[in-house]
Design a protein around this motif. Structure first.
Motif, PDB file in Angstrom:
ATOM      1  N   VAL A 227       0.800  -1.225   0.000  1.00 35.01           N
ATOM      2  CA  VAL A 227       0.000   0.000   0.000  1.00 35.01           C
ATOM      3  C   VAL A 227       0.837   1.282   0.000  1.00 35.01           C
ATOM      4  CG1 VAL A 227      -1.665   1.331   1.366  1.00 35.01           C
ATOM      5  CG2 VAL A 227      -2.030  -1.102   0.979  1.00 35.01           C
ATOM      6  N   PRO A 228       1.945   1.365   0.768  1.00 36.54           N
ATOM      7  CA  PRO A 228       2.701   2.631   0.809  1.00 36.54           C
ATOM      8  C   PRO A 228       3.222   3.101  -0.546  1.00 36.54           C
ATOM      9  CG  PRO A 228       3.349   1.233   2.639  1.00 36.54           C
ATOM     10  CD  PRO A 228       2.486   0.395   1.732  1.00 36.54           C
ATOM     11  N   VAL A 229       3.422   2.202  -1.515  1.00 32.62           N
ATOM     12  CA  VAL A 229       3.957   2.616  -2.818  1.00 32.62           C
ATOM     13  C   VAL A 229       2.869   3.131  -3.746  1.00 32.62           C
ATOM     14  CG1 VAL A 229       5.818   0.932  -2.622  1.00 32.62           C
ATOM     15  CG2 VAL A 229       3.753   0.328  -3.903  1.00 32.62           C
ATOM     16  N   ALA A 230       1.604   3.003  -3.339  1.00 31.48           N
ATOM     17  CA  ALA A 230       0.497   3.460  -4.179  1.00 31.48           C
ATOM     18  C   ALA A 230       0.342   4.965  -4.068  1.00 31.48           C
ATOM     19  CB  ALA A 230      -0.797   2.764  -3.756  1.00 31.48           C
ATOM     20  N   PRO A 231       0.352   5.693  -5.187  1.00 35.08           N
ATOM     21  CA  PRO A 231       0.224   7.149  -5.142  1.00 35.08           C
ATOM     22  C   PRO A 231      -1.164   7.575  -4.689  1.00 35.08           C
ATOM     23  CG  PRO A 231       0.167   6.370  -7.414  1.00 35.08           C
ATOM     24  CD  PRO A 231       0.509   5.189  -6.564  1.00 35.08           C
ATOM     25  N   GLU A 232      -1.229   8.702  -3.997  1.00 30.49           N
ATOM     26  CA  GLU A 232      -2.515   9.237  -3.558  1.00 30.49           C
ATOM     27  C   GLU A 232      -3.335   9.665  -4.770  1.00 30.49           C
ATOM     28  OE1 GLU A 232      -3.762   9.210  -0.463  1.00 30.49           O
ATOM     29  OE2 GLU A 232      -1.957   8.085   0.053  1.00 30.49           O
ATOM     30  N   CYS A 233      -4.640   9.453  -4.676  1.00 34.45           N
ATOM     31  CA  CYS A 233      -5.530   9.810  -5.782  1.00 34.45           C
ATOM     32  C   CYS A 233      -6.899  10.169  -5.209  1.00 34.45           C
ATOM     33  CB  CYS A 233      -5.652   8.641  -6.762  1.00 34.45           C
ATOM     34  SG  CYS A 233      -6.718   8.973  -8.175  1.00 34.45           S
ATOM     35  N   GLN A 234      -7.453  11.268  -5.683  1.00 39.48           N
ATOM     36  CA  GLN A 234      -8.758  11.701  -5.202  1.00 39.48           C
ATOM     37  C   GLN A 234      -9.811  10.639  -5.484  1.00 39.48           C
ATOM     38  OE1 GLN A 234      -9.964  15.507  -6.692  1.00 39.48           O
ATOM     39  NE2 GLN A 234     -11.857  15.573  -5.507  1.00 39.48           N
ATOM     40  N   GLY A 235     -10.600  10.334  -4.469  1.00 36.36           N
ATOM     41  CA  GLY A 235     -11.662   9.352  -4.622  1.00 36.36           C
ATOM     42  C   GLY A 235     -11.240   7.931  -4.315  1.00 36.36           C
ATOM     43  N   ILE A 236      -9.965   7.744  -3.921  1.00 35.68           N
ATOM     44  CA  ILE A 236      -9.461   6.399  -3.630  1.00 35.68           C
ATOM     45  C   ILE A 236      -8.812   6.372  -2.247  1.00 35.68           C
ATOM     46  CG2 ILE A 236      -7.829   4.587  -4.294  1.00 35.68           C
ATOM     47  CD1 ILE A 236      -8.155   5.500  -7.190  1.00 35.68           C
ATOM     48  N   GLU A 237      -9.190   5.389  -1.462  1.00 41.41           N
ATOM     49  CA  GLU A 237      -8.586   5.150  -0.153  1.00 41.41           C
ATOM     50  C   GLU A 237      -7.733   3.887  -0.241  1.00 41.41           C
ATOM     51  OE1 GLU A 237      -9.992   3.961   4.416  1.00 41.41           O
ATOM     52  OE2 GLU A 237     -11.466   4.140   2.787  1.00 41.41           O
ATOM     53  N   HIS A 238      -6.507   3.953   0.279  1.00 41.53           N
ATOM     54  CA  HIS A 238      -5.616   2.795   0.270  1.00 41.53           C
ATOM     55  C   HIS A 238      -5.690   2.102   1.629  1.00 41.53           C
ATOM     56  CE1 HIS A 238      -3.985   4.059  -3.544  1.00 41.53           C
ATOM     57  NE2 HIS A 238      -3.716   5.251  -3.051  1.00 41.53           N
ATOM     58  N   VAL A 239      -5.960   0.797   1.604  1.00 41.82           N
ATOM     59  CA  VAL A 239      -6.129   0.025   2.840  1.00 41.82           C
ATOM     60  C   VAL A 239      -5.246  -1.215   2.786  1.00 41.82           C
ATOM     61  CG1 VAL A 239      -7.756  -1.255   4.278  1.00 41.82           C
ATOM     62  CG2 VAL A 239      -8.505   0.829   3.106  1.00 41.82           C
ATOM     63  N   GLY A 240      -4.484  -1.447   3.841  1.00 41.15           N
ATOM     64  CA  GLY A 240      -3.647  -2.637   3.931  1.00 41.15           C
ATOM     65  C   GLY A 240      -4.350  -3.739   4.704  1.00 41.15           C
ATOM     66  N   GLY A 241      -4.097  -4.988   4.328  1.00 35.61           N
ATOM     67  CA  GLY A 241      -4.720  -6.098   5.025  1.00 35.61           C
ATOM     68  C   GLY A 241      -4.432  -7.419   4.337  1.00 35.61           C
TER      69      GLY A 241
END
Length: 357
Positions: A227-241
């Protein structure tokens, strides 16, 4: 060739000659892949693409800071198989230029194959193929583990460079496949308020989906280290699991090229967790699967060949992964608690499966 007429003997000799040429290329086929990989790693397609005129051997060797002798031999070979070609410069000498094939290897080009090619032909990925016969003799033998002492996922977690090769290759495939899904069956995303991309990696799929369907809230779900390598993007939440434990709740779960990595039992567990994630949406909830569906009889031969080739890759690169037939997809979906599903074809070797609780 006793008993054959002169014409029959001549025809048989021609067939034998063609067979020998074909076998020769098959035996030494790795030379083609190595030569193309060399060109891609050196960035030759990129250099030629950014050079206005045909590039002479001396200009290209100067740009690469390399000896012209081995470079000439490699370029000669690559021109012979159609990767590059020659064209006369304004000064009258011959220079190298791109072809439609070589343009597909420009690293930042639209629909570039470079990242997928480098992943598939990396030494880590190719080494397990040497153990394919061991897998045939013992189905519990993993060619990848034979080659590297651990499975694909553990190796990727301990080797960031290899993990990046995988992520870049999957991002390339996503840039091709997800638009094919959106163009081929856009109704799949109609009426959805949220989508969780299970095993979403760096979020490429959701960025494409949310851009085309801005009413959707995206949840990019993958392992905590991814997840940390995923760039921030409006409308998207990054969740680890962990998808084997639980999946974030959403209107729909989207899985592209995830389930073919796992055994039926593991697939059923993942799909069960996906069903639970969409449970609160009732009949409006669904799981969207983008995977190959192997045709047992008939079907498009080219598409089926691609699916069968992917199945061999799963045999080598994973412990229990496989491509599935329509009957096998029905089995894992019913076992996971889905009551019905549809299969839609798109302009791809993959299909879109919509599963409903």
């Amino acid at each position: 060739m006793e008993g054959l007429t002169k014409n029959e003997a001549s025809h048989e000799n021609e067939e034998m000659a063609r067979a020998q040429v074909g076998i020769w290329r098959l035996v030494h086929g790795s030379a083609e892949m190595a030569a193309v990989r060399c060109a891609v790693e050196l960035g030759i397609p990129d250099i030629l693409e950014n050079h206005a005129d045909p590039m002479t051997l001396s200009q290209l060797s100067s740009a690469l800071a390399c000896s012209s002798t081995p470079l000439f031999r490699i370029m000669r070979f690559l021109m012979n198989i159609g990767i590059f070609k020659e064209k006369r410069t304004n000064q009258g000498s011959m220079g190298y230029v791109q072809t439609p094939m070589s343009r597909l290897f420009v690293k930042d080009g639209k629909n570039s194959l470079a990242s997928m090619f480098l992943y598939v032909n990396s030494s880590v990925t190719t080494a397990p193929w040497n153990f394919l016969s061991a897998r045939v003799l013992d189905d519990n033998t993993s060619p990848f583990i034979c080659a590297h002492g651990m499975d694909t996922w553990k190796y990727a977690s301990e080797n960031p460079d290899y993990r990046k090769l995988i992520d870049d290759a999957m991002a390339f495939d996503t840039r091709i496949t997800v638009p094919a899904v959106l163009d081929g069956c856009p109704e799949v995303f109609d009426g959805l308020s949220s989508v969780v991309n299970v095993g979403g990696g760096n979020g490429t799929a959701l960025r494409i989906i949310v851009e085309r369907c801005p009413w959707i809230r995206g949840i990019n779900f993958d392992l905590p280290q991814a997840v940390p390598v995923a760039p921030e993007c409006q409308g998207i939440e990054h969740v680890g699991g962990d998808m084997f434990v639980s999946v974030p709740k959403a209107n729909a779960a989207f899985l592209k090229w995830i389930l073919h990595d796992w055994s039926d039992e593991e697939c059923i567990k993942i799909l069960t967790n996906c069903r639970e994630a969409i449970a609160e949406y009732g009949t409006a909830g669904k799981v969207i699967i983008v995977e190959a569906v192997i045709e047992e009889n008939g079907g498009d031969k080219l598409v089926n060949n691609a699916g069968l080739m992917l199945d061999l890759i799963m045999l080598v690169q994973t412990d229990k992964g496989k491509e599935r037939t329509a009957k096998e997809w029905t089995y894992v979906l019913r076992k996971a608690g889905f009551t019905r599903h549809t299969v839609k074809t798109i302009q791809s070797a993959l299909s879109v499966i919509e599963a409903y609780p």
